[in-house]
Design a protein around this motif. Structure first.
Motif, PDB file in Angstrom:
ATOM      1  N   ASP A 147       0.843  -1.200   0.000  1.00  0.00           N
ATOM      2  CA  ASP A 147       0.000   0.000   0.000  1.00  0.00           C
ATOM      3  C   ASP A 147       0.877   1.248   0.000  1.00  0.00           C
ATOM      4  OD1 ASP A 147      -2.400   1.483   0.142  1.00  0.00           O
ATOM      5  OD2 ASP A 147      -2.233   1.625   2.312  1.00  0.00           O
ATOM      6  N   TYR A 148       1.911   1.249   0.852  1.00  0.00           N
ATOM      7  CA  TYR A 148       2.876   2.352   0.851  1.00  0.00           C
ATOM      8  C   TYR A 148       3.518   2.493  -0.536  1.00  0.00           C
ATOM      9  CZ  TYR A 148       3.183   3.656   5.818  1.00  0.00           C
ATOM     10  OH  TYR A 148       2.925   4.152   7.071  1.00  0.00           O
ATOM     11  N   ALA A 149       3.933   1.352  -1.101  1.00  0.00           N
ATOM     12  CA  ALA A 149       4.640   1.371  -2.380  1.00  0.00           C
ATOM     13  C   ALA A 149       3.774   1.956  -3.501  1.00  0.00           C
ATOM     14  CB  ALA A 149       5.099  -0.043  -2.750  1.00  0.00           C
ATOM     15  N   PHE A 150       2.481   1.644  -3.475  1.00  0.00           N
ATOM     16  CA  PHE A 150       1.575   2.157  -4.500  1.00  0.00           C
ATOM     17  C   PHE A 150       1.503   3.682  -4.457  1.00  0.00           C
ATOM     18  CE2 PHE A 150      -2.765   3.421  -5.795  1.00  0.00           C
ATOM     19  CZ  PHE A 150      -2.789   2.927  -7.092  1.00  0.00           C
ATOM     20  N   HIS A 151       1.351   4.220  -3.259  1.00  0.00           N
ATOM     21  CA  HIS A 151       1.263   5.680  -3.126  1.00  0.00           C
ATOM     22  C   HIS A 151       2.610   6.345  -3.436  1.00  0.00           C
ATOM     23  CE1 HIS A 151      -2.859   5.814  -1.704  1.00  0.00           C
ATOM     24  NE2 HIS A 151      -2.595   4.725  -1.016  1.00  0.00           N
ATOM     25  N   LYS A 152       3.695   5.657  -3.125  1.00  0.00           N
ATOM     26  CA  LYS A 152       5.019   6.183  -3.466  1.00  0.00           C
ATOM     27  C   LYS A 152       5.195   6.241  -4.989  1.00  0.00           C
ATOM     28  CE  LYS A 152       9.913   5.673  -2.339  1.00  0.00           C
ATOM     29  NZ  LYS A 152      10.913   4.915  -1.524  1.00  0.00           N
ATOM     30  N   THR A 153       4.714   5.212  -5.677  1.00  0.00           N
ATOM     31  CA  THR A 153       4.800   5.179  -7.136  1.00  0.00           C
ATOM     32  C   THR A 153       3.996   6.310  -7.761  1.00  0.00           C
ATOM     33  OG1 THR A 153       5.186   2.788  -7.199  1.00  0.00           O
ATOM     34  CG2 THR A 153       4.292   3.790  -9.201  1.00  0.00           C
ATOM     35  N   LEU A 154       2.829   6.601  -7.203  1.00  0.00           N
ATOM     36  CA  LEU A 154       2.027   7.717  -7.709  1.00  0.00           C
ATOM     37  C   LEU A 154       2.788   9.042  -7.580  1.00  0.00           C
ATOM     38  CD1 LEU A 154      -1.501   6.784  -6.324  1.00  0.00           C
ATOM     39  CD2 LEU A 154      -0.846   6.884  -8.743  1.00  0.00           C
ATOM     40  N   CYS A 155       3.464   9.214  -6.448  1.00  0.00           N
ATOM     41  CA  CYS A 155       4.263  10.434  -6.257  1.00  0.00           C
ATOM     42  C   CYS A 155       5.413  10.506  -7.253  1.00  0.00           C
ATOM     43  CB  CYS A 155       4.808  10.492  -4.825  1.00  0.00           C
ATOM     44  SG  CYS A 155       3.547  10.733  -3.556  1.00  0.00           S
ATOM     45  N   LYS A 156       6.018   9.362  -7.533  1.00  0.00           N
ATOM     46  CA  LYS A 156       7.108   9.310  -8.508  1.00  0.00           C
ATOM     47  C   LYS A 156       6.605   9.683  -9.892  1.00  0.00           C
ATOM     48  CE  LYS A 156      10.313   6.020 -10.648  1.00  0.00           C
ATOM     49  NZ  LYS A 156      10.696   4.574 -10.705  1.00  0.00           N
ATOM     50  N   ILE A 157       5.460   9.108 -10.281  1.00  0.00           N
ATOM     51  CA  ILE A 157       4.886   9.414 -11.589  1.00  0.00           C
ATOM     52  C   ILE A 157       4.545  10.901 -11.687  1.00  0.00           C
ATOM     53  CG2 ILE A 157       2.859   9.041 -13.066  1.00  0.00           C
ATOM     54  CD1 ILE A 157       2.853   6.119 -11.993  1.00  0.00           C
ATOM     55  N   ALA A 158       4.055  11.450 -10.578  1.00  0.00           N
ATOM     56  CA  ALA A 158       3.686  12.873 -10.538  1.00  0.00           C
ATOM     57  C   ALA A 158       4.897  13.796 -10.514  1.00  0.00           C
ATOM     58  CB  ALA A 158       2.806  13.139  -9.312  1.00  0.00           C
ATOM     59  N   LYS A 159       6.092  13.212 -10.381  1.00  0.00           N
ATOM     60  CA  LYS A 159       7.350  13.964 -10.312  1.00  0.00           C
ATOM     61  C   LYS A 159       7.412  14.868  -9.077  1.00  0.00           C
ATOM     62  CE  LYS A 159       8.019  13.788 -15.314  1.00  0.00           C
ATOM     63  NZ  LYS A 159       8.226  14.538 -16.584  1.00  0.00           N
ATOM     64  N   VAL A 160       6.822  14.359  -7.999  1.00  0.00           N
ATOM     65  CA  VAL A 160       6.899  15.046  -6.703  1.00  0.00           C
ATOM     66  C   VAL A 160       7.225  13.989  -5.640  1.00  0.00           C
ATOM     67  CG1 VAL A 160       5.463  17.059  -7.203  1.00  0.00           C
ATOM     68  CG2 VAL A 160       4.358  14.918  -6.545  1.00  0.00           C
ATOM     69  N   ASP A 161       8.357  13.312  -5.828  1.00  0.00           N
ATOM     70  CA  ASP A 161       8.753  12.245  -4.903  1.00  0.00           C
ATOM     71  C   ASP A 161       8.694  12.703  -3.446  1.00  0.00           C
ATOM     72  OD1 ASP A 161      10.078  12.037  -7.568  1.00  0.00           O
ATOM     73  OD2 ASP A 161      10.664  10.072  -6.793  1.00  0.00           O
ATOM     74  N   PHE A 162       9.054  13.961  -3.205  1.00  0.00           N
ATOM     75  CA  PHE A 162       9.094  14.495  -1.842  1.00  0.00           C
ATOM     76  C   PHE A 162       7.722  14.496  -1.175  1.00  0.00           C
ATOM     77  CE2 PHE A 162       8.905  17.900  -4.999  1.00  0.00           C
ATOM     78  CZ  PHE A 162       7.711  18.530  -4.668  1.00  0.00           C
ATOM     79  N   ALA A 163       6.648  14.496  -1.973  1.00  0.00           N
ATOM     80  CA  ALA A 163       5.305  14.484  -1.390  1.00  0.00           C
ATOM     81  C   ALA A 163       5.062  13.214  -0.606  1.00  0.00           C
ATOM     82  CB  ALA A 163       4.249  14.634  -2.483  1.00  0.00           C
ATOM     83  N   PHE A 164       5.742  12.128  -0.994  1.00  0.00           N
ATOM     84  CA  PHE A 164       5.541  10.865  -0.279  1.00  0.00           C
ATOM     85  C   PHE A 164       6.058  10.950   1.148  1.00  0.00           C
ATOM     86  CE2 PHE A 164       6.756   6.521   0.973  1.00  0.00           C
ATOM     87  CZ  PHE A 164       5.485   5.962   0.948  1.00  0.00           C
TER      88      PHE A 164
END
Length: 234
Positions: A136-153
């Motif tokens: 579940d954590y990994a899924f939301h982290k991937t969304l942040c990566k795709i959004a190009k806002v890794d820091f949001a995670f």
């Protein structure tokens, strides 16, 4: 779930103690209100009290421990106000993440989301709650990566950790994991189709899944909540 020292970093006794207690608290083997002894933990790990104090400090930062001078340290009880605050912050962050992810998603990002969903399906087949929590954590982290806002995670992770124990109680119900994966699949499809509004709507519905569990626990396990905090009611 998500807070272990990252691979490649040099581990210390503080890391070991933190990871152990973090997992004990999130898995509810240590329950809200349980008391823990600095001396007992030091003896268990064969260390001085200083590494234990440092590990305790990390857990305080995550709002999982309550340290009071001259009194026993205890596992932090739930606070209705803090839960509401945490979810407000997370919803605000995730709305923007999903909007950006829908705009930025390419073939590579789509493949990463598909891989995340396949892993979650395997966890469901194995009824593996612990693995599902990490995924579940990994899924939301991937969304942040795709959004190009890794820091949001980093923000999402901190806020999510405040309600993870409630998530464990929720996931212990056998039908919860398939429901959450179905949410993830809808979010992923909307992101892949560059449909920001649908992605946000699915994401907000996903966050609301915990509402009934919170209300129920505030009634059946009122001792899990801080006494000065009014229980959440419908």
């Amino acid at each position: 779930m998500g807070h272990a020292t990252q691979l490649g970093e040099r581990r210390t006794s503080v890391d070991d103690i933190f990871d152990h207690l973090h997992q004990e608290i999130l898995s509810l083997r240590l329950r809200p209100g349980d008391k823990i002894s600095e001396a007992d933990i030091a003896a268990q790990f064969g260390v001085s009290r200083q590494p234990v104090r440092d590990a305790f400090s990390r857990l305080v930062t995550l709002d999982l421990l309550l340290i009071r001078p001259q009194r026993a340290t205890e596992v932090k009880r739930f606070s209705s106000r803090e839960i509401a605050k945490s979810r407000f912050v997370r919803a605000a962050i995730e709305r923007d993440v999903l909007r950006r992810a829908a705009a930025e998603c390419d073939a590579v990002g789509a493949a990463e989301l598909d891989a995340e969903l396949a892993a979650q399906d395997r966890a469901i087949r194995g009824s593996d709650v612990d693995t599902f929590g990490a995924l579940d954590y990994a899924f939301h982290k991937t969304l942040c990566k795709i959004a190009k806002v890794d820091f949001a995670f980093d923000v999402i992770m901190v806020e999510k950790s405040k309600v993870d124990r409630l998530c464990i109680l929720s996931l212990s119900k056998g039908d919860r994991m398939p429901e959450l994966v179905a949410d993830h699949r809808e979010i992923a499809e909307a992101v892949k189709n560059h449909d920001a509004e649908r992605a946000i709507a699915c994401g907000m519905r996903h966050l609301s899944r915990l509402d009934d569990t919170i209300k129920q626990i505030s009634i059946t396990n009122a001792n899990y909540f801080e006494t000065e905090t009014a229980p959440i009611r419908s």
